[in-house]
Design an enzyme around this catalytic site. Structure first.
Site, PDB file in Angstrom:
ATOM      1  N   CYS A 106       0.775  -1.146   0.235  1.00  0.00           N
ATOM      2  CA  CYS A 106      -0.028  -0.040  -0.064  1.00  0.00           C
ATOM      3  C   CYS A 106       0.779   1.268   0.059  1.00  0.00           C
ATOM      4  O   CYS A 106       2.097   1.132  -0.280  1.00  0.00           O
ATOM      5  CB  CYS A 106      -0.844   0.025   1.115  1.00  0.00           C
ATOM      6  N   CYS A 128      -1.419   0.582   7.383  1.00  0.00           N
ATOM      7  CA  CYS A 128      -2.676   0.292   7.277  1.00  0.00           C
ATOM      8  C   CYS A 128      -3.121  -1.005   6.675  1.00  0.00           C
ATOM      9  O   CYS A 128      -3.195  -1.987   7.534  1.00  0.00           O
ATOM     10  CB  CYS A 128      -3.582   1.391   6.918  1.00  0.00           C
ATOM     11  N   ARG A 129      -3.348  -0.855   5.393  1.00  0.00           N
ATOM     12  CA  ARG A 129      -3.580  -2.040   4.534  1.00  0.00           C
ATOM     13  C   ARG A 129      -2.733  -3.207   4.525  1.00  0.00           C
ATOM     14  O   ARG A 129      -3.059  -4.425   4.534  1.00  0.00           O
ATOM     15  CB  ARG A 129      -4.175  -1.588   3.318  1.00  0.00           C
ATOM     16  N   SER A 130      -1.550  -2.759   4.222  1.00  0.00           N
ATOM     17  CA  SER A 130      -0.457  -4.101   3.720  1.00  0.00           C
ATOM     18  C   SER A 130      -0.013  -4.681   4.889  1.00  0.00           C
ATOM     19  O   SER A 130      -0.156  -6.007   4.903  1.00  0.00           O
ATOM     20  CB  SER A 130       0.516  -3.617   2.921  1.00  0.00           C
ATOM     21  N   ASN A 160       2.385   1.417   4.190  1.00  0.00           N
ATOM     22  CA  ASN A 160       2.953   0.380   5.031  1.00  0.00           C
ATOM     23  C   ASN A 160       2.443   0.208   6.416  1.00  0.00           C
ATOM     24  O   ASN A 160       3.049  -0.380   7.315  1.00  0.00           O
ATOM     25  CB  ASN A 160       4.215  -0.113   4.664  1.00  0.00           C
ATOM     26  N   ASP A 164      -8.092   2.995   1.188  1.00  0.00           N
ATOM     27  CA  ASP A 164      -7.243   3.761   2.245  1.00  0.00           C
ATOM     28  C   ASP A 164      -8.098   3.943   3.370  1.00  0.00           C
ATOM     29  O   ASP A 164      -8.653   4.972   3.173  1.00  0.00           O
ATOM     30  CB  ASP A 164      -6.243   4.752   1.686  1.00  0.00           C
TER      31      ASP A 164
END
Length: 168
Positions: A18, A23-25, A21, A137
């Site tokens: 993302c 939140c999502r990944s 690095n 995001d």
């Protein structure tokens, strides 16, 4: 893309990407590792990691809302933010972007003839009526965005493992 027969006989490496690095990944990395362990598929994997395309947060822990969401589902997040580099395109078989912007950035830095297969993780989606392929995001939103990401990523993980690893 690596051939399915090859994937069944060798250990593969998977990376999630993302922007920052945090939140999502790292959430995707934690969920993926958890489901792989739960299904007893860890022998199929060499590395599972996550990265950002930007260097905003290098060395930082994931956003507390990502950690909080994972913990509510009994999944531990153990990661420090890092930036993806050209060398990672040889170290990983699959590099999954969370959105089109990060996919575009990955394609821009991917060395020619690298082994990594790049795509949106959302391409592994059997519930397109429920989940968009883009993992938005959640940083500027509330906790509900993190929970939605969790559900999306869990689904994409299940579909990836079914289609690419267990072939069932």
């Amino acid at each position: 893309m690596p051939q399915r027969e090859t994937l069944l006989h060798q250990k593969i490496s998977v990376a999630f990407v993302c922007l920052g690095n945090i939140c999502r990944s790292p959430m995707a990395e934690a969920i993926f590792k958890h489901i792989v362990k739960q299904k007893g598929l860890h022998s199929h994997f060499d590395k599972i990691d996550s990265f950002g395309t930007a260097a905003y947060h290098i060395g930082e822990l994931p956003d507390y809302r990502s950690e909080q969401t994972c913990l509510r589902h009994h999944i531990t997040v153990d990661h420090r933010a890092q930036k993806i580099a050209p060398k990672h395109f040889e170290a990983f078989d699959f590099i999954f972007a969370m959105d089109n912007s990060n996919l575009s950035n990955l394609k821009r830095i991917q060395p020619k003839h690298s082994k990594a297969h790049l795509s949106l993780f959302g391409k592994y989606n059997e519930k397109s009526d429920q989940f968009p392929a883009i993992v938005d995001d959640p940083y500027y939103g509330g906790i509900n965005g993190f929970e939605f990401n969790f559900q999306q990523i869990s689904h994409f993980t299940e579909v990836f493992l079914k289609n690419e690893i267990t072939n069932k």
